[in-house]
Design a protein around this motif. Structure first.
Motif, PDB file in Angstrom:
ATOM      1  N   GLY A 271      -7.781   3.669  13.093  1.00 28.63           N
ATOM      2  CA  GLY A 271      -8.831   2.746  12.686  1.00 28.63           C
ATOM      3  C   GLY A 271      -9.152   2.811  11.202  1.00 28.63           C
ATOM      4  N   ARG A 272      -8.390   3.538  10.443  1.00 31.72           N
ATOM      5  CA  ARG A 272      -8.683   3.650   9.023  1.00 31.72           C
ATOM      6  C   ARG A 272      -8.020   2.532   8.257  1.00 31.72           C
ATOM      7  NH1 ARG A 272      -7.525   8.622  11.081  1.00 31.72           N
ATOM      8  NH2 ARG A 272      -9.246  10.120  10.987  1.00 31.72           N
ATOM      9  N   ARG A 273      -8.692   2.022   7.250  1.00 28.08           N
ATOM     10  CA  ARG A 273      -8.152   0.911   6.503  1.00 28.08           C
ATOM     11  C   ARG A 273      -7.129   1.398   5.498  1.00 28.08           C
ATOM     12  NH1 ARG A 273     -13.350  -1.502   3.967  1.00 28.08           N
ATOM     13  NH2 ARG A 273     -13.798   0.719   3.863  1.00 28.08           N
TER      14      ARG A 273
ATOM     15  N   GLU B  96      -2.772   2.906  14.756  1.00 25.86           N
ATOM     16  CA  GLU B  96      -1.908   4.015  14.334  1.00 25.86           C
ATOM     17  C   GLU B  96      -2.617   4.902  13.333  1.00 25.86           C
ATOM     18  OE1 GLU B  96       2.937   3.574  14.102  1.00 25.86           O
ATOM     19  OE2 GLU B  96       1.685   3.109  12.374  1.00 25.86           O
ATOM     20  N   ARG B  97      -3.381   4.268  12.485  1.00 29.65           N
ATOM     21  CA  ARG B  97      -4.092   5.015  11.472  1.00 29.65           C
ATOM     22  C   ARG B  97      -5.449   5.491  11.967  1.00 29.65           C
ATOM     23  NH1 ARG B  97      -2.294   3.643   6.173  1.00 29.65           N
ATOM     24  NH2 ARG B  97      -4.406   3.940   5.334  1.00 29.65           N
TER      25      ARG B  97
ATOM     26  N   MET C 193      -9.545  -2.889  -0.163  1.00 29.52           N
ATOM     27  CA  MET C 193      -9.387  -2.234   1.128  1.00 29.52           C
ATOM     28  C   MET C 193      -9.121  -3.283   2.201  1.00 29.52           C
ATOM     29  SD  MET C 193      -9.761   0.962   0.559  1.00 29.52           S
ATOM     30  CE  MET C 193     -10.143   1.870   2.022  1.00 29.52           C
TER      31      MET C 193
ATOM     32  N   PHE D 165      -2.721  -2.665  -3.211  1.00 32.72           N
ATOM     33  CA  PHE D 165      -2.699  -2.760  -4.666  1.00 32.72           C
ATOM     34  C   PHE D 165      -1.972  -4.031  -5.067  1.00 32.72           C
ATOM     35  CE2 PHE D 165      -4.298   1.358  -5.920  1.00 32.72           C
ATOM     36  CZ  PHE D 165      -4.170   2.101  -4.758  1.00 32.72           C
TER      37      PHE D 165
ATOM     38  N   TYR E  84       0.849  -1.191   0.000  1.00 27.66           N
ATOM     39  CA  TYR E  84       0.000   0.000   0.000  1.00 27.66           C
ATOM     40  C   TYR E  84       0.883   1.239   0.000  1.00 27.66           C
ATOM     41  CZ  TYR E  84       0.850   0.604   5.027  1.00 27.66           C
ATOM     42  OH  TYR E  84       1.433   0.805   6.244  1.00 27.66           O
ATOM     43  N   GLY E  85       0.262   2.380   0.003  1.00 25.56           N
ATOM     44  CA  GLY E  85       0.971   3.650  -0.213  1.00 25.56           C
ATOM     45  C   GLY E  85       2.242   3.806   0.598  1.00 25.56           C
ATOM     46  N   VAL E  86       2.108   3.743   1.916  1.00 28.56           N
ATOM     47  CA  VAL E  86       3.254   4.039   2.773  1.00 28.56           C
ATOM     48  C   VAL E  86       4.355   2.991   2.608  1.00 28.56           C
ATOM     49  CG1 VAL E  86       4.002   4.323   5.143  1.00 28.56           C
ATOM     50  CG2 VAL E  86       1.817   5.258   4.425  1.00 28.56           C
TER      51      VAL E  86
ATOM     52  N   ARG F   1      -5.462   0.820   1.545  1.00 27.41           N
ATOM     53  CA  ARG F   1      -5.876   0.304   0.244  1.00 27.41           C
ATOM     54  C   ARG F   1      -4.684  -0.450  -0.320  1.00 27.41           C
ATOM     55  NH1 ARG F   1      -9.823   1.399  -3.741  1.00 27.41           N
ATOM     56  NH2 ARG F   1     -10.771   3.047  -2.476  1.00 27.41           N
TER      57      ARG F   1
END
Lengths: 109, 863
Positions: free
Chosen positions: A74-76, A71-72, A65, A80, A27-29, A78
């Motif tokens: 609770g956000r999932r 850390e986030r 997702m 790829f 994912y992005g990070v 994404r």
């Protein structure tokens, strides 16, 4: 043959390779950190996001997702994942490069 | 709580971001923040977080149009319409460029001229209460000859202020000719100076930078402008400093801002009492300004002033059998007002300014017409686009909205482009065009131009829209749109207007050029070539004679003579003479000139009757010459022997000869009767004319300077060239010519683009038709002719409208000349040919393409 608009840019290829290599959490990070550690390039997270979206539009990645952490907040994330088309593109691109590099005299590949 | 990312950055992100992407973006941002907090510390983490949030602000992340709740703030610019307009612009780059480029260029030109016109129209409006401030001139009638002057009696100002309640304030000033200022060893001869009454600074609105209004109260005081202060004193404080003026030491009492936009142009004001004045009513040499009570109209005031003047001047009026009337002018009207004799005002012909205003309006119209012409044609080719948009875009792609967004896009492109172009052109050409732009006015100009332009374009687009689509693409209108053989009349007239304008410019330019050629080749009766002029500091004839004698000795000098006249260098050229006539000696105000005897032969002015006067013997009868116009005007059949008496000295004299008419001024003024007499001790000499060989040694000027320094050791040596001087008199006309030239180039370019664009679109519409015709059997010439038919009709309309306009408009400018060409047939024929060439070149190219079309290619697909 790759159709018009389908060729990979240099950064795009880097990101695609990153997404392809990181088997577990692409994912992005994580891709951003991968590029930083492997290629030594500092890139902004928004640039990575943009390229990932573009690659998905081109059909080389598919997203899903998942993976929320505290850390986030609770956000999932994404994720790829590489598609068959993406794999093919990478392979072809590499093949072409090798073919051309071999033709240059005094190159040690 | 402490390791939460910055609240406001987070809120900002949540506000602009597309909700579908918010979770992952915000999640990644938070994750990175936490990492950086651990590794690098709070400050770095915060800064980087803000930076990331800003970097995330891209079009793809931003909220999209919400179909249910309507568009949000940010998405207004990025909703479907604007994208469509942009996409359309990029797809048809050429059309877009032609549309907006033409409009931008026209707008730039219009605004540039507009700045100039606005500046000229607002001269002298900075004086507080300028609406009640007037200048009083004099109208003198002497034996049926009327002369209008800018000057008035010395005593008029103060008398009016004390005796008439309608006059609440006054001031007066005097013109100082040939002012010479000296500071230590330096001499300044190029400063312009006036002498003003103590209330000058309170009356007018010239801004005082240092010192105050009382600076002119005492004799030997001066008020100078900012740049003059720098010239005289460098960076030192000018207040209290002294400067020498004709053996007077003047103390600087105040400094004013440099004068601009005023009919008075001065560098130094000398206080009134520095010199003694003949402060009587009979001395008509001052410039009087009065402030009227706001309730008094200038017409009423004129009557009161006339009565008062009549009283005080009664003696003089009786003695000369003259009539006297005041001429009243508002100060703001002087700059563009009528020409008066002995007027020091900075003037510009009003007719020239009006011509420019007309040019401005035309250009704006042409830009708009061009834009809408092409937009109209473009819309017609895209009827299908509207239908498809309607299907896919739903409510967001209403044709009206598309047209309006198109207009907004155009405006956003055009206005900055135009402003840039205008600024660029003005900085490059301000000297060439003689247009000085006040850049501080660009601010308000933009504020006016933007909303005005927007409203104009939107209104016209809305009109277009309703014309083209009418609330929905109905079948009949759709049919009209693709009906290719009938072109809407509106389009035709638009195009005709464009062509007509170019036609007009071509015609006007050819007339202007012709008139200039006429001016150059016209026999002015006097030979200006190779003549240099030195201004003498005083009228002393003996010094002048010494100078001319010495100058004649120099090799390369053909002749040196003295005279009293230099074009636009002398204010006073008329005097009262008694002339012999059938009814005895009659008085008349006549132009006069005095010079040395050989002056006229040196300048190649022919003596047509009698002979030139010889050097005068003191005590003998005065010898006079007159010009041919004088003979005519005075009603003399035989001039030689007629008696003339000069007013100032009462000496009687006889006419010994008649000279050919020659032009003292520009061809704007008709030749007037002229009396000529020899320069002597009473009537000295003001200028020395030196005729040199066409090819002379380069050091001739240096030698002349040495000779001059020997005779006038204290005077600066300054040489003017007669030919250059005459040319500079036509300065305004040259400006007009240059502006017209620029206008011509621009209008031709825009017209070419317009016709080309129209033609391209027309061709796109008609390819199928041409294909079918070709199949049915038309040959190339016929197809060519078909395409051109539309344009030829337009050309004829524009010519028919243009020809009378050319003659009418050129009449305005030509009528300012007393000697001019008559605009002839050639001036219409030439533009006609040019227009035909333009149309053939541009439209013909497409006609040719059309004619060569391969039917198989165009008929392959259904429309």
């Amino acid at each position: 043959m790759i159709q018009k608009g389908g060729h990979l840019g240099e950064f795009e290829e880097l990101v695609l390779l990153g997404a392809a290599s990181l088997v577990d959490e692409p994912y992005g990070v994580s891709i951003m950190k991968y590029i930083q550690s492997e290629a030594g390039r500092q890139v902004n997270i928004s640039a990575v996001h943009e390229v990932l979206k573009r690659l998905e539009r081109k059909g080389y990645l598919k997203s899903k997702m998942g993976g929320a952490t505290t850390e986030r907040g609770g956000r999932r994330k994404r994720y790829f994942f590489l598609t068959a088309a993406g794999k093919r593109t990478l392979e072809e691109s590499m093949r072409l490069k090798l073919q051309l590099y071999k033709r240059v005299p005094n190159f040690s590949i | 709580m402490k390791d939460q990312p910055p609240k406001w950055a987070d809120r900002f992100l949540a506000w602009y971001c597309d909700p579908d992407l918010l979770e992952e973006i915000q999640g990644d941002a938070h994750e990175l923040y936490r990492e950086r907090l651990r590794d690098k510390g709070r400050v770095i983490a915060t800064v980087r977080y803000w930076w990331d949030v800003i970097r995330f602000l891209r079009t793809s992340n931003v909220k999209k149009v919400n179909a249910v709740t309507g568009s949000t703030y940010l998405s207004i610019f990025w909703n479907l319409d604007f994208r469509i307009a942009l996409r359309n612009a990029f797809k048809n780059k050429f059309t877009f460029l032609v549309k907006t480029g033409g409009l931008a260029v026209c707008l730039a030109f219009t605004m540039a001229i507009g700045l100039f016109v606005v500046r000229e129209l607002s001269y002298d409006r900075f004086h507080p209460g300028y609406r009640d401030m007037y200048r009083i001139g004099s109208m003198v009638e002497l034996d049926g000859v009327v002369t209008r002057y800018g000057v008035s009696p010395f005593k008029m100002g103060p008398t009016l202020a004390t005796e008439l309640p309608e006059v609440v304030g006054y001031t007066r000033l005097l013109h100082l000719s040939k002012p010479l200022f000296r500071k230590d060893a330096e001499t300044f001869s190029h400063t312009r100076a006036i002498m003003a009454d103590s209330n000058f600074l309170s009356f007018f609105g010239y801004r005082i930078i240092h010192g105050d209004k009382t600076a002119l109260d005492h004799p030997q005081m001066a008020v100078i402008t900012e740049s003059t202060a720098r010239l005289f004193f460098g960076n030192a404080d000018p207040i209290g400093q002294t400067i020498e003026f004709y053996r007077n030491m003047l103390e600087v009492g105040a400094v004013v801002e440099d004068v601009s936009q005023s009919h008075l142009d001065f560098d130094v004001i000398v206080s009134w009492d520095t010199f003694d004045h003949r402060d009587v009513w009979e001395n008509i040499n001052a410039y009087t300004y009065v402030r009227l009570h706001p309730d008094v109209s200038p017409e009423k005031a004129t009557i009161f002033i006339a009565d008062l003047a009549g009283e005080y001047l009664a003696n003089m009026i009786a003695e000369y059998n003259a009539k006297y009337d005041p001429i009243i002018q508002n100060v703001a009207d002087i700059h563009l007002g009528e020409h008066l004799d002995e007027d020091i005002a900075v003037r510009r012909k009003a007719s020239n300014v009006y011509i420019l205003m007309v040019v401005m309006v035309f250009f704006l119209l042409i830009g708009l017409v061009n834009y809408h012409n092409i937009a109209l044609a473009e819309l017609s080719t895209q009827a299908r686009r509207f239908v498809i948009l309607r299907i896919f875009g739903g409510v967001y792609a209403l044709p009206s909205r598309v047209v309006v967004t198109d207009a907004v896009l155009t405006l956003l492109t055009v206005v900055p482009l135009a402003l840039m172009l205008m600024w660029l052109c003005l900085s490059l050409t301000s000297s060439w065009l003689g247009v000085s732009a006040d850049f501080t006015q660009i601010g308000p100009a933009t504020l006016v131009a933007l909303p005005a332009g927007f409203i104009m374009i939107v209104i016209l687009s809305a009109w277009l829209n309703s014309w083209v689509v009418g609330g929905g693409v109905r079948k009949s209108e759709y049919a009209t749109l693709i009906n290719t053989s009938k072109v809407a009349p509106a389009r035709k007239y638009f195009l005709a207007a464009q062509l007509c304008f170019s036609f007009l410019m071509l015609g006007l330019i050819s007339i202007v050029i012709d008139q200039f050629r006429f001016i150059n080749s016209y026999d002015k009766g006097i030979d200006h070539a190779n003549t240099a002029v030195i201004t003498l500091p005083n009228n002393d004839i003996s010094n002048a004679s010494v100078l001319t004698d010495e100058l004649r000795k120099l090799s390369g000098v053909v002749g040196a003579e003295v005279t009293s006249y230099f074009p636009a260098g002398q204010i006073e050229t008329r005097g009262v003479f008694e002339l012999e006539s059938e009814e005895g000696m009659k008085q008349r105000l006549v132009q006069y000139l005095h010079s040395s005897p050989s002056f006229f032969s040196m300048m190649k002015v022919k003596v047509v009757e009698g002979k030139m006067f010889e050097p005068e013997l003191p005590g003998g009868p005065r010898k006079f010459l007159v010009n041919q116009t004088a003979v005519r005007e005075f009603g003399w059949k035989e001039a030689v022997g007629k008696k003339i008496v000069g007013s100032d000295d009462g000496r009687e004299g006889v006419v010994t000869g008649v000279v050919q008419d020659f032009h003292l001024g520009t061809l704007h003024e008709p030749i007037e009767p002229l009396v000529i007499f020899p320069a002597n001790e009473d009537w000295g000499a003001n200028f020395v004319y030196i005729k040199t060989d066409a090819t002379h040694a380069p050091d001739l000027v240096a030698r002349m300077e040495k000779v001059h320094a020997a005779v006038y050791p204290d005077q600066p040596f300054e040489l003017n060239y007669l030919e250059a001087r005459y040319e500079s008199l036509y300065r305004e006309d040259f400006q007009i010519q240059r502006i017209l030239l620029v206008g011509l180039v621009i209008s031709v370019i825009v017209t070419c683009l317009g016709v080309f664009g129209m033609s391209a679109l027309l061709m796109a519409l008609r390819t199928r038709e041409m294909g079918i015709r070709k199949v049915v059997g038309a040959n190339r010439q016929q197809l060519f002719y078909l395409h051109m038919k539309l344009f030829l009709g337009v050309v004829i309309i524009s010519m028919v409208a243009g020809i009378p306009l050319i003659y009418y408009l050129s009449g305005y400018w030509l009528n300012t000349f007393a000697y001019r060409i008559a605009p002839g047939i050639l001036h219409s024929v030439l533009p006609c040919l040019c227009i035909i060439v333009i149309v053939f070149a541009t439209a013909g190219w497409h006609a040719n393409r059309n004619a060569l079309v391969n039917p198989a290619d165009v008929l392959k697909y259904e429309n």
